[in-house]
Design a protein around this motif. Structure first.
Motif, PDB file in Angstrom:
ATOM      1  N   PHE A   6       0.849  -1.187   0.000  1.00 42.05           N
ATOM      2  CA  PHE A   6       0.000   0.000   0.000  1.00 42.05           C
ATOM      3  C   PHE A   6       0.885   1.238   0.000  1.00 42.05           C
ATOM      4  N   ASN A  19      -3.361   6.727  -2.290  1.00 45.15           N
ATOM      5  CA  ASN A  19      -3.861   5.534  -1.597  1.00 45.15           C
ATOM      6  C   ASN A  19      -3.974   4.346  -2.556  1.00 45.15           C
ATOM      7  N   LEU A  21      -3.205   0.556  -3.754  1.00 43.65           N
ATOM      8  CA  LEU A  21      -2.926  -0.814  -3.321  1.00 43.65           C
ATOM      9  C   LEU A  21      -2.440  -1.599  -4.538  1.00 43.65           C
ATOM     10  N   PRO A  39      -5.485   0.005   3.085  1.00 42.32           N
ATOM     11  CA  PRO A  39      -4.382  -0.944   3.202  1.00 42.32           C
ATOM     12  C   PRO A  39      -4.833  -2.396   3.326  1.00 42.32           C
ATOM     13  N   VAL A  44       2.852  -1.339   4.274  1.00 39.37           N
ATOM     14  CA  VAL A  44       2.721   0.074   3.903  1.00 39.37           C
ATOM     15  C   VAL A  44       4.099   0.620   3.540  1.00 39.37           C
TER      16      VAL A  44
END
Length: 460
Positions: A6, A19, A21, A39, A44
């Motif tokens: 993420f 944001n 993924l 996430p 991350v």
């Protein structure tokens, strides 16, 4: 096994997204890229995620004498006087030293944001010019080095037969490079299983028009196409003005002009350097779909000249960057030098920005990734479904990047940091190779490199 990363910010082929993924499968291929996601338990990234840059031109062994030719040996030093020094160094390379040098180089590349390399490999035989018992010995050393470091590789064995235009016989100090065309095609067949086993691509590099006569060039390209119709072809061309003058004296044509009229140049080809072209050659070369292989720090180091990038882009030309002689091993540094060279030549700023991407670092990164992927012949063209998960995460807490928006972080990485210092993590085919800016083999590979270099430059 499926893996995910993420990124609060990621540079997709269409530009920056929030944001994101990113999902890839067990083969390292990206299967999904989802902006505006959560996430959902994924790892991350520590900062903005950008695609890894392919290094489209490398002579690995030359890394070991970087910095050792920076003295005036003649009344006016040039590429040609540098080449004489390089030949003396190449004469001392062994299979063991080549593997150690290349392993360290590839570790350096990964730490510097390169995730793939096109290895233009022309030292083939032993120090006397005799083939090794296994004729693929030095090529296999490079494949092992890439596998050990974890970098993707396109191996380009070099066809080298003559010392100048008009089929001049090779010099004694070129003996390690020389192969017949049939022998080169046999080498490619020999290497194919090893390359395939590690996901490498195998292509061909006719060294230059001065080193490969016309009949050999035609036969080699035909033979390569019969083995693999998609295999990449790289060639040095129009790097030096003397090369241009010699080609005109031999053929009545400039190198790029001659090549385009006598060879089937298309998207498979990478025209390395192509520094000295006429406006018509820029137009004609761009129309073929070939990639221009620009190596800014080497071209500066050797005094080659400056490629006219605005003219190339005006014609829709594609390009990528390489570190070539490895006077510098740093993807962002090549981009910086490329842009700064244009600024010095044109007395303008942000020359390589585009209407779609006014941030010059963003525009250059996307173009270098696309062109480098094409030249490599590999699916490494960015953060998109079907491409390999070659990713670089910047360090959002680095002092040069902290509290900036993502697009400015990339700009700060290229123009305002120490460049490698702002890289935190690197993945190749979904496998994390760099963590906290360091490769797990950094110390061991560096130690082996220093030992190999010391042995190579030691007096007899």
């Amino acid at each position: 096994m499926t893996q995910q990363l993420f990124a609060t910010d990621a540079l997709l082929p269409t530009g920056w997204a929030r944001n994101v993924l990113i999902t890839w499968d067990g083969t390292g291929r990206i299967t999904a890229v989802a902006p505006n996601a959560q996430p959902n338990g994924a790892a991350v990234a520590p900062g903005p995620v950008v695609p890894g840059i392919p290094n489209l031109h490398s002579h690995a062994f030359q890394r070991a004498f970087a910095g050792l030719t920076e003295y005036r040996g003649e009344s006016q030093d040039s590429f040609w006087s540098w080449r004489n020094l390089m030949y003396r160094f190449a004469a001392r390379i062994t299979p063991e030293s080549l593997e150690a040098i290349a392993t360290w180089l590839y570790v350096e590349m990964l730490e510097a944001g390169y995730t793939s390399v096109c290895e233009f490999h022309y030292v083939h035989h032993d120090q006397g010019g005799t083939p090794y018992a296994d004729d693929a010995t030095l090529s296999l050393a490079l494949l092992r080095a890439a596998q050990r470091a974890g970098i993707g590789i396109t191996l380009l064995p070099v066809l080298y037969q003559t010392s100048g235009f008009g089929a001049k016989p090779p010099r004694a100090d070129q003996a390690r490079f020389i192969r017949s065309t049939d022998n080169m095609l046999s080498l490619l067949e020999r290497l194919a299983p090893a390359a395939q086993a590690q996901g490498a691509v195998l292509g061909l590099a006719p060294h230059s028009l001065r080193a490969v006569p016309p009949d050999s060039l035609a036969t080699a390209v035909q033979g390569l196409t019969a083995l693999n119709a998609q295999a990449p072809i790289h060639i040095h061309i129009a790097e030096q003005t003397q090369e241009v003058d010699d080609c005109v004296a031999w053929s009545g044509q400039r190198p790029v002009q001659w090549l385009l009229e006598h060879a089937p140049v298309d998207e498979r080809w990478c025209l390395v350097h192509a520094t000295h072209m006429t406006p018509q050659e820029y137009l004609d070369a761009a129309r073929t779909g070939a990639v221009a292989g620009i190596c800014p720090t080497t071209e500066a180091n050797l005094g080659d000249g400056i490629f006219d990038m605005p003219l190339w882009l005006q014609h829709g030309g594609r390009w990528g960057v390489g570190s070539d002689s490895h006077a510098c091993v740093n993807a962002a540094e090549e981009l910086l030098m490329l842009e700064y060279g244009q600024r010095l030549s044109l007395r303008q700023r942000n020359v390589l920005a585009t209407a779609a991407q006014p941030e010059v670092a963003t525009a250059m990164t996307l173009q270098a990734v696309q062109g480098g992927a094409q030249a490599a012949g590999r699916a490494i063209g960015g953060l998109a479904v079907g491409e390999q998960a070659d990713l670089v995460a910047l360090d959002a807490q680095h002092v040069a990047l902290r509290d900036l928006p993502a697009h400015s972080m990339l700009s700060a990485h290229v123009f305002g940091s120490h460049r490698t210092s702002a890289i935190d993590s690197v993945w190749v085919a979904g496998q994390q190779r760099i963590t906290g800016g360091r490769h797990t083999q950094h110390d061991a590979a560096a130690h082996a490199f220093v030992a190999a270099r010391s042995a190579t430059i030691a007096p007899d």
